[in-house]
Write an enzyme that holds these catalytic residues in place. Structure first.
Site, PDB file in Angstrom:
ATOM      1  N   ARG A 178      59.586 -34.172-104.614  1.00  0.00           N
ATOM      2  CA  ARG A 178      60.226 -35.326-105.263  1.00  0.00           C
ATOM      3  C   ARG A 178      59.266 -36.514-105.295  1.00  0.00           C
ATOM      4  NH1 ARG A 178      65.707 -36.054-102.061  1.00  0.00           N
ATOM      5  NH2 ARG A 178      65.894 -37.908-103.375  1.00  0.00           N
ATOM      6  N   CYS A 237      63.760 -43.905 -99.086  1.00  0.00           N
ATOM      7  CA  CYS A 237      64.076 -42.507 -99.418  1.00  0.00           C
ATOM      8  C   CYS A 237      64.711 -42.493-100.803  1.00  0.00           C
ATOM      9  CB  CYS A 237      64.988 -41.880 -98.361  1.00  0.00           C
ATOM     10  SG  CYS A 237      66.581 -42.706 -98.188  1.00  0.00           S
TER      11      CYS A 237
END
Length: 265
Positions: A178, A237
């Protein structure tokens, strides 16, 4: 600074103590296919109350589980029977996933003694300790004094300044795929990739069997990620949940994070 975790044995010995409150902070991504509220009703640590980060949040924000106002947080805590002077022990159903976000939330609103249950609910079950089912039964309402520590919560401007000036390291807990933009984000319509200049330490690299790894292993992982522990760190995050795992890890090695980026990527 205090050790952020307590053992299941420690909690079992104090489960009936009037100054100890147990909080189920379980939360899952849709892809995990789990319902934390249903699981709580099926079985939880005796006396636990349910903290849902999708309910105790800034309801005016379009982003998920952003911090609520101090007034809203204090009101929610009073309704849950949580007040000043208590030792708060947070757990989740994964062992270590969302409990750090709830731990961090209590701390930024001024709770003085907040711990996480090492190994979470899986460790409690494995130890053969008692469970109860049904809805939570909060204790009598107590006064909770909520004062937001603004310095512990980074916003977009703080992160931009840190990246541009180098005043703090921005450490991302998402997977490497990611982070590199090679795997999709779990939320529709959100591109993957990372903020220019950010560092990457996937939270899965510092967890083993639902627990944080040893301080030595954490330090090695941080070093491999390029983190200089002598300098400030802002954790981030996908939305501000697993960033708190990095914050807990930094606490464990004696280098508390400067802030967590609420809302994150």
């Amino acid at each position: 600074m205090t050790e952020p975790f307590v053992s299941v044995q420690w909690l079992a010995e104090r489960l009936d103590a009037p100054d100890v409150v147990v909080v189920d902070g379980s939360w899952y991504l849709p892809a995990q296919g789990r319902d934390p509220d249903a699981e709580f009703l099926e079985g939880h640590i005796p006396g636990a109350v349910r903290f849902d980060i999708e309910t105790i949040k800034d309801t005016a924000s379009p982003l998920p589980h952003m911090l609520p106002s101090p007034e809203a947080f204090a009101s929610a805590m009073r309704a849950m029977g949580i007040g000043d002077g208590q030792t708060i022990v947070v757990y989740d159903g994964m062992g270590l996933q969302s409990a750090p976000r709830v731990w961090w939330t209590f701390r930024v609103f001024g709770a003085r003694d907040v711990r996480m249950l090492e190994g979470g609910l899986p460790a409690w079950r494995e130890a053969g300790l008692p469970m109860e089912d049904g809805p939570a039964r909060p204790r009598a309402r107590r006064h909770f004094t909520a004062r937001l520590d603004h310095g512990a919560v980074a916003d977009l401007g703080d992160v931009r300044r840190a990246l541009q000036s180098g005043s703090a390291q921005v450490l991302d807990a998402r997977s490497a795929e990611r982070f590199r933009g090679e795997a999709p984000e779990p939320r529709p319509g959100l591109p993957s990739g990372h903020m220019p200049g950010a560092l990457n330490l996937p939270y899965t690299q510092i967890i083993e069997n639902g627990r944080l790894k040893s301080p030595e292993a954490i330090r090695a992982a941080l070093e491999n990620a390029g983190v200089d522990l002598s300098r400030p760190v802002i954790t981030t995050c996908g939305s501000g949940v697993t960033a708190a795992i990095l914050s807990a890890a930094l606490e464990r090695v004696g280098r508390p994070a400067k802030a967590l980026y609420d809302g994150s990527w």
